[in-house]
Design an enzyme around this catalytic site. Sequence first.
Site, short mmCIF file in Angstrom:
data_model
loop_
_atom_site.label_atom_id
_atom_site.label_comp_id
_atom_site.label_asym_id
_atom_site.label_seq_id
_atom_site.Cartn_x
_atom_site.Cartn_y
_atom_site.Cartn_z
CB SER A 149 -0.97 -0.06 1.19
OG SER A 149 -1.99 0.89 1.07
CG ASP A 225 -7.35 -3.48 -1.99
OD1 ASP A 225 -7.95 -2.56 -1.40
OD2 ASP A 225 -6.13 -3.67 -1.90
CG HIS A 258 -5.48 -2.84 1.26
ND1 HIS A 258 -4.88 -2.61 0.04
CD2 HIS A 258 -4.91 -1.94 2.12
CE1 HIS A 258 -3.99 -1.65 0.15
NE2 HIS A 258 -3.98 -1.23 1.40
#
Length: 280
Positions: A149, A225, A258
């Site tokens: 991320s 996600d 995620h």
Amino acid sequence: MALEKLISSRADGGMQEVYCHASTSTGTDMTFSVFVPPHLPGAKLPVLWYLSGLTCTHANVTDKGGYRAACAEHGIIFIAPDTSPRGEGVPDVDVYDFGQGAGFYVDATEAPWATHFRMRTYIETELPALIAEALPMADLSRQGITGHSMGGHGALTIALRHPDRFRSVSAFAPIVSPIQCPWGQKALSGYLGDDQAAWRGYDACALIADGARLPDLLIDQGDADSFLDEQLKTGLLAEACAAADMPVTLRKQPGYDHSYFFIATFMPDHIAWHAERMKA
């Protein structure tokens, strides 16, 4: 530079350790974790850096990343720094995506952030020099970098700025273009000001458009996600690589989100991929 060892535990035949030290870059104490796999005396081992995402410390991947068995198998040192300076006197705001825990791996130029938020210098210069001094088995001629991320953004941009330093680069669900997403726009404007020309060095797609290149790149992205469409925008990286004729392996993983469940699932694949490229 004095290191304080906070944790030292046997794991997968090697040693999982956590250190703290006074950083000259951030003006604060900084904490990072290191896994050193089992190895013969005098052996030199490649180093894989892992940069974490928003709200995380070194502890998230250390506790949940699932990397140790694969690093032991392939003989790779795994280093996970914190995501920002912390502590008394360090500025912060009451949001999760800016301030402490959200350093975005930049050197801030705007007050009040510029004094302590110098994560680019810390990751690119100070911490590697410290590792070279403290871990004689670390072979810094064989480095790889990965992240998740915000940390995927950090891994991509650091590697694109220093292509000769890293033999391998990968990322899990990275923020590929902070200039084009709300997380990035908030962070870059807050840390760097409103001149978007100063932002381009912290945007993987912009760096590629401006001529930066990597020989190879591995990206895993879960198609479930919730941040994919608004924040991560992985397709922009595919477009940038295609326009630049730069190789990229972009794997869409069906049903994955995620979380660290996603990261731990594909971490062994990434470590094996890095190991192949960091062979002596």
